[in-house]
Motif scaffolding. Structure first.
Motif, PDB file in Angstrom:
ATOM      1  N   SER A 133       6.022 -23.965  37.855  1.00 26.50           N
ATOM      2  CA  SER A 133       5.943 -24.910  38.970  1.00 26.50           C
ATOM      3  C   SER A 133       4.724 -25.810  38.838  1.00 26.50           C
ATOM      4  CB  SER A 133       5.867 -24.156  40.300  1.00 26.50           C
ATOM      5  OG  SER A 133       7.043 -23.412  40.529  1.00 26.50           O
ATOM      6  N   ASP A 134       4.912 -27.094  39.127  1.00 29.46           N
ATOM      7  CA  ASP A 134       3.821 -28.062  39.050  1.00 29.46           C
ATOM      8  C   ASP A 134       3.013 -27.990  40.346  1.00 29.46           C
ATOM      9  OD1 ASP A 134       2.837 -30.657  37.515  1.00 29.46           O
ATOM     10  OD2 ASP A 134       2.892 -31.151  39.659  1.00 29.46           O
ATOM     11  N   VAL A 135       1.728 -27.624  40.243  1.00 26.98           N
ATOM     12  CA  VAL A 135       0.874 -27.494  41.428  1.00 26.98           C
ATOM     13  C   VAL A 135      -0.481 -28.152  41.183  1.00 26.98           C
ATOM     14  CG1 VAL A 135       1.945 -25.354  42.238  1.00 26.98           C
ATOM     15  CG2 VAL A 135       0.022 -25.242  40.639  1.00 26.98           C
ATOM     16  N   GLU A 136      -1.166 -28.456  42.277  1.00 27.73           N
ATOM     17  CA  GLU A 136      -2.508 -29.028  42.200  1.00 27.73           C
ATOM     18  C   GLU A 136      -3.542 -27.947  42.468  1.00 27.73           C
ATOM     19  OE1 GLU A 136      -5.369 -32.178  44.655  1.00 27.73           O
ATOM     20  OE2 GLU A 136      -3.166 -32.351  44.795  1.00 27.73           O
ATOM     21  N   ILE A 137      -4.559 -27.907  41.618  1.00 32.14           N
ATOM     22  CA  ILE A 137      -5.641 -26.948  41.816  1.00 32.14           C
ATOM     23  C   ILE A 137      -6.629 -27.554  42.818  1.00 32.14           C
ATOM     24  CG2 ILE A 137      -7.569 -25.721  40.757  1.00 32.14           C
ATOM     25  CD1 ILE A 137      -4.929 -24.619  39.880  1.00 32.14           C
ATOM     26  N   PRO A 138      -6.803 -26.928  43.980  1.00 32.64           N
ATOM     27  CA  PRO A 138      -7.708 -27.483  44.995  1.00 32.64           C
ATOM     28  C   PRO A 138      -9.147 -27.028  44.781  1.00 32.64           C
ATOM     29  CG  PRO A 138      -6.650 -25.532  45.850  1.00 32.64           C
ATOM     30  CD  PRO A 138      -6.124 -25.709  44.447  1.00 32.64           C
ATOM     31  N   THR A 139     -10.026 -27.475  45.642  1.00 31.90           N
ATOM     32  CA  THR A 139     -11.409 -26.977  45.636  1.00 31.90           C
ATOM     33  C   THR A 139     -11.381 -25.481  45.950  1.00 31.90           C
ATOM     34  OG1 THR A 139     -12.273 -29.112  46.380  1.00 31.90           O
ATOM     35  CG2 THR A 139     -13.675 -27.163  46.741  1.00 31.90           C
ATOM     36  N   PHE A 140     -12.154 -24.717  45.206  1.00 32.65           N
ATOM     37  CA  PHE A 140     -12.169 -23.265  45.436  1.00 32.65           C
ATOM     38  C   PHE A 140     -13.536 -22.687  45.099  1.00 32.65           C
ATOM     39  CE2 PHE A 140     -11.246 -23.691  40.951  1.00 32.65           C
ATOM     40  CZ  PHE A 140     -11.824 -22.579  40.336  1.00 32.65           C
ATOM     41  N   VAL A 141     -13.761 -21.476  45.558  1.00 33.94           N
ATOM     42  CA  VAL A 141     -14.989 -20.743  45.270  1.00 33.94           C
ATOM     43  C   VAL A 141     -14.659 -19.669  44.246  1.00 33.94           C
ATOM     44  CG1 VAL A 141     -16.776 -19.221  46.210  1.00 33.94           C
ATOM     45  CG2 VAL A 141     -15.962 -21.176  47.542  1.00 33.94           C
ATOM     46  N   GLY A 142     -15.416 -19.620  43.164  1.00 36.79           N
ATOM     47  CA  GLY A 142     -15.164 -18.640  42.114  1.00 36.79           C
ATOM     48  C   GLY A 142     -15.248 -17.214  42.643  1.00 36.79           C
ATOM     49  N   SER A 143     -14.287 -16.395  42.282  1.00 36.01           N
ATOM     50  CA  SER A 143     -14.237 -15.018  42.803  1.00 36.01           C
ATOM     51  C   SER A 143     -15.379 -14.168  42.289  1.00 36.01           C
ATOM     52  CB  SER A 143     -12.901 -14.366  42.418  1.00 36.01           C
ATOM     53  OG  SER A 143     -12.736 -14.365  41.008  1.00 36.01           O
ATOM     54  N   GLU A 144     -15.881 -14.486  41.106  1.00 37.86           N
ATOM     55  CA  GLU A 144     -16.990 -13.721  40.530  1.00 37.86           C
ATOM     56  C   GLU A 144     -18.319 -14.453  40.668  1.00 37.86           C
ATOM     57  OE1 GLU A 144     -16.825 -10.701  39.453  1.00 37.86           O
ATOM     58  OE2 GLU A 144     -14.650 -10.501  39.649  1.00 37.86           O
ATOM     59  N   SER A 145     -18.325 -15.729  40.390  1.00 39.20           N
ATOM     60  CA  SER A 145     -19.583 -16.490  40.397  1.00 39.20           C
ATOM     61  C   SER A 145     -20.033 -16.887  41.791  1.00 39.20           C
ATOM     62  CB  SER A 145     -19.419 -17.754  39.540  1.00 39.20           C
ATOM     63  OG  SER A 145     -18.477 -18.632  40.139  1.00 39.20           O
ATOM     64  N   GLY A 146     -19.072 -17.074  42.722  1.00 38.34           N
ATOM     65  CA  GLY A 146     -19.428 -17.549  44.057  1.00 38.34           C
ATOM     66  C   GLY A 146     -19.721 -19.035  44.067  1.00 38.34           C
ATOM     67  N   LYS A 147     -19.546 -19.668  42.942  1.00 37.23           N
ATOM     68  CA  LYS A 147     -19.803 -21.106  42.818  1.00 37.23           C
ATOM     69  C   LYS A 147     -18.601 -21.901  43.320  1.00 37.23           C
ATOM     70  CE  LYS A 147     -20.853 -24.612  39.312  1.00 37.23           C
ATOM     71  NZ  LYS A 147     -21.093 -24.877  37.858  1.00 37.23           N
ATOM     72  N   THR A 148     -18.856 -23.043  43.935  1.00 38.31           N
ATOM     73  CA  THR A 148     -17.777 -23.901  44.431  1.00 38.31           C
ATOM     74  C   THR A 148     -17.356 -24.873  43.335  1.00 38.31           C
ATOM     75  OG1 THR A 148     -18.579 -23.775  46.705  1.00 38.31           O
ATOM     76  CG2 THR A 148     -17.115 -25.607  46.160  1.00 38.31           C
ATOM     77  N   TYR A 149     -16.047 -24.893  43.084  1.00 39.64           N
ATOM     78  CA  TYR A 149     -15.483 -25.799  42.084  1.00 39.64           C
ATOM     79  C   TYR A 149     -14.637 -26.845  42.822  1.00 39.64           C
ATOM     80  CZ  TYR A 149     -16.808 -22.129  38.800  1.00 39.64           C
ATOM     81  OH  TYR A 149     -17.528 -21.205  38.058  1.00 39.64           O
ATOM     82  N   PRO A 150     -15.112 -28.098  42.826  1.00 43.16           N
ATOM     83  CA  PRO A 150     -14.395 -29.140  43.582  1.00 43.16           C
ATOM     84  C   PRO A 150     -13.071 -29.499  42.923  1.00 43.16           C
ATOM     85  CG  PRO A 150     -16.220 -30.111  42.350  1.00 43.16           C
ATOM     86  CD  PRO A 150     -16.349 -28.630  42.198  1.00 43.16           C
ATOM     87  N   GLY A 151     -12.079 -29.755  43.762  1.00 45.46           N
ATOM     88  CA  GLY A 151     -10.793 -30.174  43.246  1.00 45.46           C
ATOM     89  C   GLY A 151     -10.831 -31.642  42.843  1.00 45.46           C
ATOM     90  N   ASN A 152     -10.143 -31.982  41.798  1.00 40.45           N
ATOM     91  CA  ASN A 152     -10.133 -33.373  41.328  1.00 40.45           C
ATOM     92  C   ASN A 152      -8.712 -33.881  41.099  1.00 40.45           C
ATOM     93  OD1 ASN A 152      -9.455 -31.910  39.077  1.00 40.45           O
ATOM     94  ND2 ASN A 152     -11.351 -32.383  37.925  1.00 40.45           N
ATOM     95  N   GLY A 153      -7.750 -33.245  41.781  1.00 38.80           N
ATOM     96  CA  GLY A 153      -6.367 -33.695  41.639  1.00 38.80           C
ATOM     97  C   GLY A 153      -5.702 -33.180  40.373  1.00 38.80           C
ATOM     98  N   ARG A 154      -6.312 -32.203  39.744  1.00 38.41           N
ATOM     99  CA  ARG A 154      -5.771 -31.676  38.491  1.00 38.41           C
ATOM    100  C   ARG A 154      -4.477 -30.909  38.739  1.00 38.41           C
ATOM    101  NH1 ARG A 154      -7.542 -26.703  35.807  1.00 38.41           N
ATOM    102  NH2 ARG A 154      -9.081 -26.581  37.493  1.00 38.41           N
ATOM    103  N   HIS A 155      -3.432 -31.198  37.953  1.00 36.22           N
ATOM    104  CA  HIS A 155      -2.152 -30.509  38.078  1.00 36.22           C
ATOM    105  C   HIS A 155      -1.930 -29.598  36.876  1.00 36.22           C
ATOM    106  CE1 HIS A 155       0.150 -32.480  41.501  1.00 36.22           C
ATOM    107  NE2 HIS A 155      -1.027 -33.117  41.492  1.00 36.22           N
ATOM    108  N   VAL A 156      -1.471 -28.405  37.169  1.00 30.44           N
ATOM    109  CA  VAL A 156      -1.210 -27.410  36.127  1.00 30.44           C
ATOM    110  C   VAL A 156       0.056 -26.630  36.500  1.00 30.44           C
ATOM    111  CG1 VAL A 156      -3.664 -27.124  35.557  1.00 30.44           C
ATOM    112  CG2 VAL A 156      -2.590 -25.649  37.287  1.00 30.44           C
TER     113      VAL A 156
END
Length: 423
Positions: A202-225
């Motif tokens: 399924s084609d989905v967009e990866i949103p902004t999320f917080v790493g489960s291990e690092s606790g770092k916030t990864y901003p979403g940039n419209g990337r589809h995977v």
């Protein structure tokens, strides 16, 4: 020569006497009746009794001698019975009838106690085996929860705990890490369960999320995977975040099972009966080699069946349909009386599943039982199974039908009867 004691003569031993050797019908004298008290006897013929004269016999009244002395004769009392029991004719008093109400009462109490102790013990044993590794509190910007309960069920290709021989037997390969082979949303509520497969492509967009291990916030940039890439990137927490972001549906619980656990559960319940479509299924990559028709699949065959996609016309879409059918049939088999009421099948089945299941931290045994019961309901016609509606493809990814997905999510959030159809 007279050997008798002084004062005794043959006359004492004659027919008129009743000493030793007497032929008289009268009882023997004092020599035999030693318990009789010796006393003075009236002289015979006016002559004094000899010093060792024959003692006189006491009279017997109700078995008693002079002065209340017991003669030893039986009074009619039966040995072992209470004294004074002459009224019963010497018969043993009857035993009281058994109190069946009391016996039934205590038997019931004992059975209930054993059942309660066993049930409580089983609960704590099973609860301690749950692997609560997924922390949904790490998921950010979550949609509001709707009516009913939503489970995200994931089948991973984890090979954890498998030996080289098992990997070869189950055709799993030896890839490191783990990916998702299947993903489903199970909704339970007042209108029956709904099981929705999410194709891994399924084609989905990866949103902004917080790493489960690092606790770092990864901003979403419209990337589809592809959807399974979200799991590969940051595990269950990012997968839940991605599903919620792309559907607007709140996920209440997460459940994951690996290859080995899946095969072990199937073997523990004694196999699962499936109808193999016409022409059979043969796939060298999954190891499937199944003839057409109804048959019972063991753990190895079942794993090959749910993993097969290259031998199917619809590829991943057909595979998700097979996965839905099999999981519902497996839940149905696990909930039969032959499994639930048989401890030799119930405990191995529970152990096989609980040892390899990975769930969220808030998942309880009752939640897990509700999930399996709902999946059983899908097989029984009480619910609905479908694929996520697809409108087409883009770059090899399956694109969801946004209008249908919106209607589907609204119906699920309101716990309404699902009218949307999937592919």
């Amino acid at each position: 020569m007279n050997n008798w004691p002084e004062g005794w003569s043959d006359e004492n031993r004659g027919s008129g006497g009743y000493g030793h050797g007497s032929a008289s019908a009268r009882p023997d004298g004092a020599r035999v009746m030693r318990q009789v008290r010796r006393g003075s006897a009236a002289p015979s013929g006016g002559q004094a009794a000899p010093p060792y004269g024959v003692p006189s016999q006491p009279s017997y009244v109700d078995g008693q001698g002079h002065d209340g002395y017991d003669s030893g004769y039986n009074t009619g009392q039966v040995y072992g019975s209470p004294p004074g029991g002459g009224g019963g004719g010497g018969m043993r008093e009857p035993r009281p009838a058994p109190d069946w109400r009391r016996r039934i009462k205590w038997t019931a109490i004992t059975v209930v106690t054993v059942l309660v102790v066993t049930t409580v013990g089983t609960y704590f044993w099973a609860d301690s085996k749950l692997n609560r590794e997924v922390d949904l509190s790490k998921v950010i910007d979550r949609p509001e929860a709707g009516e009913g309960t939503n489970y995200l069920i994931v089948g991973s290709d984890s090979r954890a705990g498998m030996s080289a021989e098992e990997k070869k037997k189950l055709h799993t390969g030896s890839a490191e890490g783990k990916r998702t082979d299947s993903m489903m949303i199970l909704h339970t509520g007042g209108n029956g369960p709904t099981l929705i497969s999410l194709p891994r492509d399924s084609d989905v967009e990866i949103p902004t999320f917080v790493g489960s291990e690092s606790g770092k916030t990864y901003p979403g940039n419209g990337r589809h995977v592809k959807l399974n890439a979200a799991y590969a990137e940051d595990g269950p927490e990012l997968l839940v975040r991605t599903v919620e972001f792309n559907t607007g549906l709140h996920i209440d619980h997460y459940v994951e099972i690996g290859f080995a656990g899946f095969a072990n559960i199937v073997d523990a319940v004694g196999g699962v009966e499936m109808e193999i479509p016409k022409g059979g299924i043969k796939d060298s990559k999954s190891g499937a080699d199944l003839e057409e028709g109804k048959q019972t699949l063991n753990g190895e065959e079942a794993l090959a069946f749910v993993r097969t996609r290259y031998a199917l016309a619809g590829s991943d879409l057909d595979r998700t349909k097979n996965q839905q059918k099999f999981l519902a049939a497996l839940a149905n088999q696990a909930a039969t009386p032959g499994t639930v009421l048989n401890p030799f099948k119930l405990y191995p089945t529970m152990s096989a599943g609980l040892d390899t299941l990975i769930v969220d931290k808030d998942m309880g045994l009752f939640d897990l039982a509700s999930m399996f019961w709902a999946m059983k309901g899908v097989t029984g016609g009480e619910g609905k199974s479908m694929n996520m509606p697809i409108s087409g493809s883009s770059g090899g990814n399956l694109v969801w039908d946004k209008a249908k997905v919106k209607t589907l999510v609204e119906q699920l959030n309101n716990d309404e009867k699902v009218t949307v159809s999937g592919n």
